[in-house]
Motif scaffolding. Sequence first.
Motif, short mmCIF file in Angstrom:
data_model
loop_
_atom_site.label_atom_id
_atom_site.label_comp_id
_atom_site.label_asym_id
_atom_site.label_seq_id
_atom_site.Cartn_x
_atom_site.Cartn_y
_atom_site.Cartn_z
N LEU A 181 0.83 -1.20 0.00
CA LEU A 181 0.00 0.00 0.00
C LEU A 181 0.87 1.26 0.00
O LEU A 181 2.01 1.24 0.49
N PRO A 182 0.35 2.37 -0.52
CA PRO A 182 1.12 3.63 -0.46
C PRO A 182 1.31 4.06 1.00
O PRO A 182 0.32 4.27 1.71
N ASP A 184 2.23 6.78 2.32
CA ASP A 184 1.76 8.10 2.72
C ASP A 184 0.27 8.09 3.05
O ASP A 184 -0.21 8.93 3.83
N THR A 185 -0.48 7.13 2.50
CA THR A 185 -1.92 7.02 2.76
C THR A 185 -2.22 6.03 3.88
O THR A 185 -3.13 6.26 4.69
N PHE A 186 -1.46 4.95 3.94
CA PHE A 186 -1.69 3.89 4.93
C PHE A 186 -0.42 3.60 5.74
O PHE A 186 0.08 2.47 5.75
N PRO A 187 0.12 4.59 6.43
CA PRO A 187 1.40 4.38 7.11
C PRO A 187 1.33 3.28 8.18
O PRO A 187 2.31 2.54 8.37
#
Length: 225
Positions: A181-182, A184-187
């Motif tokens: 997952l990205p 920055d969106t799903f840290p």
Amino acid sequence: MPENDDTTPPLTRDALTQAALRVLERDGLDGLSMRKVAAEVGVKAASLYWHVRNKQELLDLLTDAVMASAEPPPREGGWREQFHAYCWRYRRLLLDKRDAAKIVSGRLSPGPHLLGLMEDQLDRLRAAGFSDADAAMATYLLGAFVQGFVLQEQSPISAAEVLGTSRRDIADAAGDRFRALPADTFPNLVALADDLTEPDMDTRFEFCVQRVLDGLATLLPAEQR
């Protein structure tokens, strides 16, 4: 064998219950029916209604029959050690008997075996210093927690499991998806991918048991925890 044959033992509630247990083990709860239980004991379904009025009363009998195999842990160590053992034993009992968790969950049918277990638990909790009200609620909490955990444990984790994929492979695939997952969106999902998917059910159960016991301990004076 014809019904009421001289060689046919008289139908009793115990014989009925044991027959229902055999059907349950063979066909599961979805396949349990009055007709099948009657066939198991060699009578017509109508004969069962002298002993149980419907399937729900049959499930009441099965609930206590499931509890017949329960063995309370030794009275060794403190209350926490004893109820830790109680939870693990109960989980194993529910896992070992097909669909047992589905039968007992949410059902209060105090037959002789369940009564004995409840009396034992209440005695231990009151001896540990829990108030009467807290002891009563604690027995409900512990039973409901284990039943709920096993219900989730025995439910398909996804459609893939129904089709034959192992739970480990499904969890590993979920971990791979989390890590991809990205960030920055799903840290948090990315960072905790392993923590979310690697623990097995024993590890998860142990964590949950300890947290339930932690919560109960807060009801006692510090010196009795």
